[in-house]
Design an enzyme around this catalytic site. Structure first.
Site, short mmCIF file in Angstrom:
data_model
loop_
_atom_site.label_atom_id
_atom_site.label_comp_id
_atom_site.label_asym_id
_atom_site.label_seq_id
_atom_site.Cartn_x
_atom_site.Cartn_y
_atom_site.Cartn_z
N CYS A 120 0.79 -1.24 0.00
CA CYS A 120 0.00 0.00 0.00
C CYS A 120 0.82 1.29 0.00
O CYS A 120 0.41 2.27 -0.62
CB CYS A 120 -0.99 -0.02 1.15
N HIS A 166 -3.76 6.82 2.85
CA HIS A 166 -4.12 5.58 2.16
C HIS A 166 -5.55 5.19 2.51
O HIS A 166 -5.92 5.12 3.68
CB HIS A 166 -3.12 4.48 2.55
N ASN A 180 -10.37 -0.17 -0.91
CA ASN A 180 -8.91 -0.08 -0.77
C ASN A 180 -8.24 -0.63 -2.02
O ASN A 180 -8.34 -1.83 -2.29
CB ASN A 180 -8.53 -0.89 0.48
O1 UT7 Z 1 -4.25 -1.65 3.10
C1 UT7 Z 1 -3.99 -2.05 4.41
C2 UT7 Z 1 -4.62 -3.37 4.63
N1 UT7 Z 1 -5.78 -3.51 5.44
C3 UT7 Z 1 -6.33 -2.70 6.36
O2 UT7 Z 1 -5.99 -1.58 6.56
C4 UT7 Z 1 -7.44 -3.28 7.18
C5 UT7 Z 1 -7.37 -2.86 8.64
N2 UT7 Z 1 -8.44 -3.47 9.44
C6 UT7 Z 1 -9.74 -3.17 9.29
O3 UT7 Z 1 -10.10 -2.36 8.46
C7 UT7 Z 1 -10.75 -3.84 10.21
O4 UT7 Z 1 -10.06 -4.59 11.18
C8 UT7 Z 1 -11.76 -4.74 9.46
C9 UT7 Z 1 -12.74 -3.88 8.67
C10 UT7 Z 1 -11.04 -5.69 8.52
C11 UT7 Z 1 -12.56 -5.59 10.44
O5 UT7 Z 1 -13.23 -4.76 11.38
P1 UT7 Z 1 -13.24 -5.14 12.92
O6 UT7 Z 1 -14.11 -4.16 13.60
O7 UT7 Z 1 -11.79 -5.24 13.35
O8 UT7 Z 1 -13.96 -6.54 12.93
P2 UT7 Z 1 -13.41 -7.96 13.39
O9 UT7 Z 1 -12.43 -8.50 12.41
O10 UT7 Z 1 -13.00 -7.91 14.83
O11 UT7 Z 1 -14.72 -8.83 13.30
C12 UT7 Z 1 -15.87 -8.58 14.15
C13 UT7 Z 1 -16.99 -9.53 13.75
C14 UT7 Z 1 -16.56 -10.99 13.65
O12 UT7 Z 1 -17.64 -11.79 14.11
P3 UT7 Z 1 -17.60 -12.44 15.56
O13 UT7 Z 1 -16.36 -13.32 15.59
O14 UT7 Z 1 -17.52 -11.29 16.51
O15 UT7 Z 1 -18.89 -13.20 15.61
C15 UT7 Z 1 -16.38 -11.21 12.17
O16 UT7 Z 1 -16.59 -12.57 11.80
O17 UT7 Z 1 -17.49 -9.17 12.45
C16 UT7 Z 1 -17.48 -10.35 11.61
N3 UT7 Z 1 -17.22 -9.92 10.25
C17 UT7 Z 1 -18.21 -9.61 9.37
N4 UT7 Z 1 -19.54 -9.62 9.49
C18 UT7 Z 1 -20.26 -9.26 8.43
C19 UT7 Z 1 -16.02 -9.73 9.63
N5 UT7 Z 1 -16.21 -9.31 8.37
C20 UT7 Z 1 -17.55 -9.23 8.19
C21 UT7 Z 1 -18.36 -8.85 7.10
N6 UT7 Z 1 -19.69 -8.88 7.26
N7 UT7 Z 1 -17.83 -8.44 5.91
#
Ligand code: UT7
Length: 315
Positions: free
Chosen positions: A108, A242, A272
């Site tokens: 990135c 970014h 992204n």
């Molecule tokens: O270019 C650089 C690369 N990437 C980044 O910058 C990404 C950085 N990270 C993020 O943007 C965030 O961490 C995410 C958007 C990827 C995830 O958000 P989060 O608030 O950290 O969610 P999480 O991974 O802790 O997941 C929370 C819950 C989980 O369910 P449980 O285990 O609590 O039941 C996930 O399974 O949300 C669930 N979940 C979803 N639910 C519906 C994860 N993705 C999804 C989805 N739709 N797309």
């Protein structure tokens, strides 16, 4: 060096959160508030090299240059359909150029890494004009059954033309090497001699770890570079961050104590697009006529590696 032209190109297919909900256990209600993304452009029948060429041609035209004016092409790219030659060479061939061309794979922050290389070519007196193209198709890296990654990404290409000047005020690259938080593996062709176990794995991301890294390093990088140049945060006109997640951008903005209107964003309808995100955003702002000469602009990006980079320049 200074920027004299920008360009960008996006795939025509737009995939909304509601489209994703047709085949994934997800929803607009989950994706939008957690990421700021409502839709993204996704490659369907296009080739990434064609988007890269289109972005390059637009940047050259904006700069008022022709391909033969370019002395070096730098291309930031993580994957495309060619293992070799580099995408930079494919762009050079499309533009009919014979100048040196090289690819970098810095994920990135690739646009800023490429800027740093370009600046050193200018300082060495080896070039008059440099073309940087960032072209990425992260939608070909993720598993489309993994709702925690595939909803985040979009494809595209952004380009900028640089010429001699002293508008780049400061630039800094950082690494906090760790593979496990963000990686993808692929298998190579077999040989009669390979005995090791190789696996192919779609993009793996520890979202929370990457999130923390992004916010903390970006705030630190920006504060460091501005304090070194004696520039107050409120002296900056635009922070081009970014476009990974709107909550990351908001976290950085709050950490810096800067107003939202100084943080242009296109994540809502782009997602992204890895290293292409900063130059695509730059081009969109430029084409809206947002920048005037002397405007102070900070770029900050972070991603796999884990790498981060920051640059401060004047328009
Ligand atoms: O270019 C650089 C690369 N990437 C980044 O910058 C990404 C950085 N990270 C993020 O943007 C965030 O961490 C995410 C958007 C990827 C995830 O958000 P989060 O608030 O950290 O969610 P999480 O991974 O802790 O997941 C929370 C819950 C989980 O369910 P449980 O285990 O609590 O039941 C996930 O399974 O949300 C669930 N979940 C979803 N639910 C519906 C994860 N993705 C999804 C989805 N739709 N797309």
């Amino acid at each position: 060096m200074k920027i004299i032209g920008t360009g960008s190109a996006l795939p025509k297919k737009i995939v909304t959160n509601d489209d994703l909900a047709q085949f994934l256990d997800t929803s607009d209600e989950w994706i939008l508030p957690r990421t700021g993304i409502r839709s993204r452009h996704v490659i369907s029948d296009e080739r990434l090299e064609d988007l890269a060429e289109e972005a390059a041609r637009k940047a050259l035209s904006d700069a008022g240059l022709t391909p033969k004016d370019i002395d070096l092409i730098l291309c930031s790219n993580v994957v495309n359909e060619y293992m070799t030659p580099g995408l930079s060479c494919i762009i050079a061939a499309a533009l009919g150029l014979e100048c040196p061309a090289m690819d970098i794979n810095c994920a990135c922050p690739g646009f800023i890494y490429a800027m740093d290389i370009a600046e050193n070519y200018f300082l060495a007196g080896k070039v008059n004009n440099v073309l940087i193209v960032c072209a990425e198709e992260p939608t070909r890296m993720t598993s489309w059954t993994d709702r925690s990654t595939c909803v985040l990404f979009g494809d595209g290409a952004g380009a900028a033309v640089f010429t001699k000047g002293d508008n780049l005020k400061a630039i800094k690259l950082n690494a906090q090497p760790s593979i496990e938080h963000l990686y993808q593996t692929r298998t190579l062709l077999p040989t009669p001699f390979i005995t090791k176990h190789e696996t192919e794995q779609p993009l793996h991301m520890d979202g929370r770890e990457v999130f923390k890294f992004a916010v903390t390093t970006s705030i630190r990088d920006i504060e460091e570079i501005l304090s070194k140049t004696g520039t107050p945060i409120d002296g900056i006109d635009y922070f081009m961050i970014h476009q990974a997640n709107m909550r990351i951008i908001d976290g950085i903005r709050r950490g810096l104590g800067a107003p939202a209107e100084k943080f242009p964003s296109n994540i809502y309808d782009h997602g992204n697009s890895s290293s292409a995100s900063c130059p695509i955003l730059l081009d969109e702002c430029n084409r809206k006529g947002m920048f005037k000469p002397g405007d102070k602009i900070v770029f900050s990006a972070f991603g796999a590696g884990l790498l981060s980079a920051v640059a401060y320049l004047e328009w």
